[in-house]
Design an enzyme around this catalytic site. Structure first.
Site, PDB file in Angstrom:
ATOM      1  CD  GLU A  47       2.547  12.691  11.912  1.00 15.97           C
ATOM      2  OE1 GLU A  47       1.876  11.815  11.324  1.00 15.97           O
ATOM      3  OE2 GLU A  47       2.443  13.905  11.677  1.00 15.97           O
ATOM      4  CD  GLU A  70      -2.767   1.240   2.458  1.00 18.52           C
ATOM      5  OE1 GLU A  70      -2.532   0.436   3.370  1.00 18.52           O
ATOM      6  OE2 GLU A  70      -3.700   2.039   2.477  1.00 18.52           O
TER       7      GLU A  70
END
Length: 394
Positions: free
Chosen positions: A381, A244
């Site tokens: 993050e 992905e």
């Protein structure tokens, strides 16, 4: 390390360009160029055309119905599709579940499910995120409790993209709460028409509808729908996410967006001069062009290293992180250059009423939609943590 395409790869690129020019439906290409949501019928029509050519399951080996392409050929195909306004196929069945089943699925699951993904019979959606567990998948709460030959599933998934079109969902579920969080997760396939499964739409800031919530209330799912072994879901989830994240970089899309910005900047006048003559916008565009070229070279270096076509490791995190930043900054540049004219929506105005090119009329909704890119597929993050761990390990 040779970063130039070979003669065979250049010939393949020409073949892809010719195919797209001859076979890509005009209405589908226009919808993509204008930033509109595609209808399910349009997506399935394009999938059928790709399937007839044998090019729909681009990451699959030939024995399972894929084209058996190298990583470089997949990159060329993806980039040419973006440059020619071909839609990105929904990745959930083709690029996520398919590779997972090929590596972890039973022979029966491969035989029954893979052909139905390729021909569009089944539309899969992804059940990873939960209200309290998005990028932190180890915190997921949806439970599957064994009861004879079934699991009893209870819980909630959210941000289920294009789930309104789907008839199947693959889910991460908790099957053991007594071990450390990562060790008690399993990967389960669920029919969306199972009693106790309910899907509800979520309306987004851009005015569109592409994500949903899915609720499970005592839904009975056959144990035969388990992929791999019970409590192996964390390993499968990480394998799926590398595929992905690699696709999220979207270098071809950014290249096309930058091309559109340069066209717009040469046509639209703001504050008494062409956008192209405004040094502030010109400087931002030049900086983004340099970043995009660096990303393209990084991607080619990764492709050169993965000769067997396997998805990258930490490199996929780097591509996801920087690729999504560039796509968001390009949309911000586009929207801010148009100013108040970014607000009109092409669906609501005829072309005669527009004062800007039709392909720019959805600049604001597209900008808002692209805010999600740095969140899904593992928030940026999280990608920074993955990259930092890899660097400090050495």
């Amino acid at each position: 390390m040779d970063l130039e395409f070979t003669e065979e790869e250049l010939a393949f690129r020409d073949e892809v360009r010719s195919f797209l020019k001859a076979k890509l439906p005009a209405d589908v290409a226009q919808a993509v160029a204008y930033g509109k949501e595609l209808e399910k019928e349009q997506i399935l029509r394009w999938q059928a055309i790709l399937n007839e050519k044998g090019w729909v399951a681009t990451t699959w080996p030939k024995e399972y119905g894929g084209p058996g392409w190298t990583a470089v050929e997949r990159h060329i195909f993806s980039e040419e599709c973006a440059l020619n306004n071909a839609p990105r196929m929904p990745p959930f069945g083709l690029n996520m579940l398919g590779p997972v089943l090929i590596k972890f699925g039973s022979e029966q699951q491969k035989a029954e499910i893979l052909p139905r993904i390729i021909d569009g019979t089944d539309w899969w959606c992804q059940g990873y995120s939960e209200p309290g567990a998005g990028s932190d998948l180890a915190s997921l709460k949806t439970k599957a409790v064994r009861d004879g030959d079934d699991y009893i599933v209870n819980g909630q998934k959210t941000w289920t993209t294009l789930g309104q079109h789907a008839n199947k969902i693959f889910c991460l579920v908790r099957t053991d709460s007594e071990v450390k969080p990562q060790a008690g997760i399993s990967f389960l396939l669920v029919d969306l028409d199972t009693p106790g499964v309910e899907m509800r739409p979520i309306r987004l800031l851009d005015g569109g509808y592409e994500v949903n919530e899915v609720f499970f209330t005592d839904a009975r799912v056959p144990v035969a729908n388990l992929v791999g072994e019970e409590n192996q879901g964390w390993t499968i989830a990480k394998y799926l996410l590398t595929h992905e994240r690699t696709n999220i970089a979207g270098i071809g899309f950014s290249t096309k967006d930058l091309e559109r910005f340069h066209e717009l900047a040469g046509e639209v006048i703001r504050d008494g001069r062409l956008i192209a003559d405004n040094p502030a916008y010109a400087a931002r565009a030049a900086e983004l062009e340099a970043d995009l070229e660096a990303l393209r070279i990084t991607n080619l270096r990764m492709l050169a290293k993965t000769k067997d076509g396997a998805a990258g490791g930490v490199e996929s995190s780097l591509l996801k992180l920087k690729g999504t930043q560039i796509r968001q900054e390009l949309q911000d540049l586009y929207r801010s250059a148009l100013g108040p004219e970014a607000a009109p929506v092409a669906d609501d105005l005829s072309e005669n009423e527009l004062t800007i090119p039709p392909e720019s009329a959805r600049a604001a909704p597209v900008y808002f939609n692209h805010r999600k890119l740095s969140i899904f597929g593992g928030a940026n993050e999280i990608q920074r943590n993955i990259v930092a761990k890899e660097l400090f390990r050495g």
